[in-house]
Design an enzyme around this catalytic site. Structure first.
Site, short mmCIF file in Angstrom:
data_model
loop_
_atom_site.label_atom_id
_atom_site.label_comp_id
_atom_site.label_asym_id
_atom_site.label_seq_id
_atom_site.Cartn_x
_atom_site.Cartn_y
_atom_site.Cartn_z
N LYS A 164 -27.20 -4.53 -88.05
CA LYS A 164 -25.97 -5.32 -87.93
C LYS A 164 -25.67 -6.00 -89.28
CE LYS A 164 -23.72 -9.42 -86.81
NZ LYS A 164 -22.74 -9.19 -87.90
N SER A 218 -28.14 -17.79 -93.03
CA SER A 218 -28.18 -19.24 -93.06
C SER A 218 -29.40 -19.79 -92.33
CB SER A 218 -26.91 -19.81 -92.41
OG SER A 218 -26.92 -19.57 -91.01
N GLU A 239 -35.31 -14.77 -94.20
CA GLU A 239 -34.99 -15.19 -95.58
C GLU A 239 -33.72 -16.02 -95.47
OE1 GLU A 239 -33.63 -13.56 -99.96
OE2 GLU A 239 -33.60 -12.22 -98.24
N CYS A 273 -28.53 -16.81 -102.63
CA CYS A 273 -29.48 -17.83 -102.20
C CYS A 273 -30.40 -18.26 -103.34
CB CYS A 273 -30.28 -17.37 -101.00
SG CYS A 273 -31.22 -15.86 -101.27
N GLN A 320 -15.16 -19.58 -96.98
CA GLN A 320 -16.08 -19.96 -98.06
C GLN A 320 -15.37 -20.80 -99.12
OE1 GLN A 320 -19.59 -18.94 -96.63
NE2 GLN A 320 -19.41 -19.58 -98.75
#
Length: 372
Positions: A164, A218, A239, A273, A320
């Site tokens: 996904k 997230s 992660e 990240c 965002q």
């Protein structure tokens, strides 16, 4: 799903560099689609887990070769739908090809261990076995590299997959699955279910037939993945977000420090990240460093990701962009000093363009110092 492309509700994939440009219409899976994908992966596991290592190698190597051969085309697709600059997009595609190449080699080196037992005349043999059906949930900021990091080892070691990807980058995901299917994967080994996390992702989390989940995204969603996985006693790998400090000491080479900081903090539109989102600078070099960073930021070109000479592309989508602007206002209200940037930009094509922002006088209590 189970080796067949399945149609569904079409959802437009919008170019953040030019909102008039629709990359394509991509199907959105339902919960029933997802359950069928899980069932297909479960059914295919017995055959794939017993497949020969040469077969796995050949499929992964063929995928690597095609990705590398098409790096310009796929890099352009990636940049068009995600918004990172074209050189960054091509570089990421190249990295994905390298990942598949590496695990093609690893498929021929599946190793175990033989150890002596404390009991005379007895040997201990350790073997490694595929775990089963792996749910793979990936983010939008590295739409080819992160799926490659997860898909390639899962296939190499004999697992089947329900994949996904993030809603915002269906094109890159579709392309990589199409390449793998045409490389010779048997039906049901790799199943792609694009769609909403609340529907597709939740169905994966709720299924007792998912034996492991690998997730990048997230912190909030990662916690839900962990909680759901514990309920099913499945393995999970997370992660999640970061708030990464880059420390600059008084004896640093100023030019090098500035380049490292700007590249780490702002390239890929800061949407990674690993971005250097906190700069900790000692007093002796602080003022010179800030002045030099501001001058460097003034020289960066924020524009269409596909345009030659662009250093920073657009933010990926309106939500965002709003989040970025909200944090700029939060920082101001909490006492941060805006040294430069932070303004919405207009360009030749309508897109989500924002100046890189630099704040000074931040404290560890401020939200911009603590939240990704």
């Amino acid at each position: 799903i189970d080796g067949e492309w399945v149609g569904g509700e079409g959802v437009p994939n919008i170019n953040p560099s030019n909102t008039d440009d629709v990359v394509g219409q991509y199907a959105r899976a339902t919960a029933d689609d997802t359950r069928r994908a899980i069932a297909a992966a479960k059914a295919a596991f017995a055959g794939w887990s017993q497949s020969g290592i040469q077969q796995r190698h050949d499929i992964l190597k063929a995928a690597s070769d095609e990705i590398l051969k098409r790096k310009e085309e796929l890099g352009r697709l990636l940049s068009r739908e995600e918004g990172k600059t074209l050189p960054e997009g091509i570089g990421e595609v190249t990295r994905a090809a390298q990942i598949f190449d590496f695990f093609a080699g690893e498929a021929l080196r599946l190793a175990g261990e033989t150890l002596p037992s404390v009991r005379p005349g007895i040997g201990v043999e350790v073997t490694r076995e595929p775990i089963g059906v792996v749910g793979i949930i990936t983010p939008w900021n590295f739409p080819i590299a992160i799926p490659a990091w997860k898909i390639a080892p899962a296939l190499c070691y004999g697992n089947t997959i329900v994949f996904k990807p993030a809603d915002l980058v269906p094109g890159s995901s579709w392309a990589i699955v199409d390449i793998l299917v045409r490389a010779g994967l048997p039906k049901g080994v790799l199943n792609l279910v694009m769609g909403k996390g609340s529907v597709v992702g939740q169905t994966i989390l709720d299924s007792p037939d998912i034996n492991a989940i690998t997730f990048t995204g997230s912190v909030g969603t990662g916690k839900r993945v962990a909680e759901a996985s514990i309920a099913h006693m499945r393995k999970f790998q997370l992660e999640m977000g970061g708030k990464n400090p880059l420390v600059v000491l008084d004896d640093a080479d100023l030019k090098t420090a500035v380049e490292v900081a700007v590249n780490g903090a702002y390239f890929s539109t800061g949407q990674r990240c690993t971005a250097s989102s906190r700069l900790i600078v000692t007093e002796g070099i602080h003022d010179k460093f800030v002045d030099a960073v501001v001058e460097r930021l003034k020289g960066l070109v924020v524009d269409d990701a596909l345009k030659a000479g662009t250093h920073i592309g657009p933010v990926v989508d309106p939500s965002q962009l709003k989040q970025d602007e909200d944090y700029i206002e939060i920082a101001k209200k909490e006492g941060g000093k805006l040294a430069w940037g932070g303004e919405r930009l207009n360009r030749e094509t309508p897109g989500f363009y924002l100046q890189p922002a630099l704040f000074t006088e931040a404290t560890n209590a401020m939200r911009i110092s603590r939240e990704e």
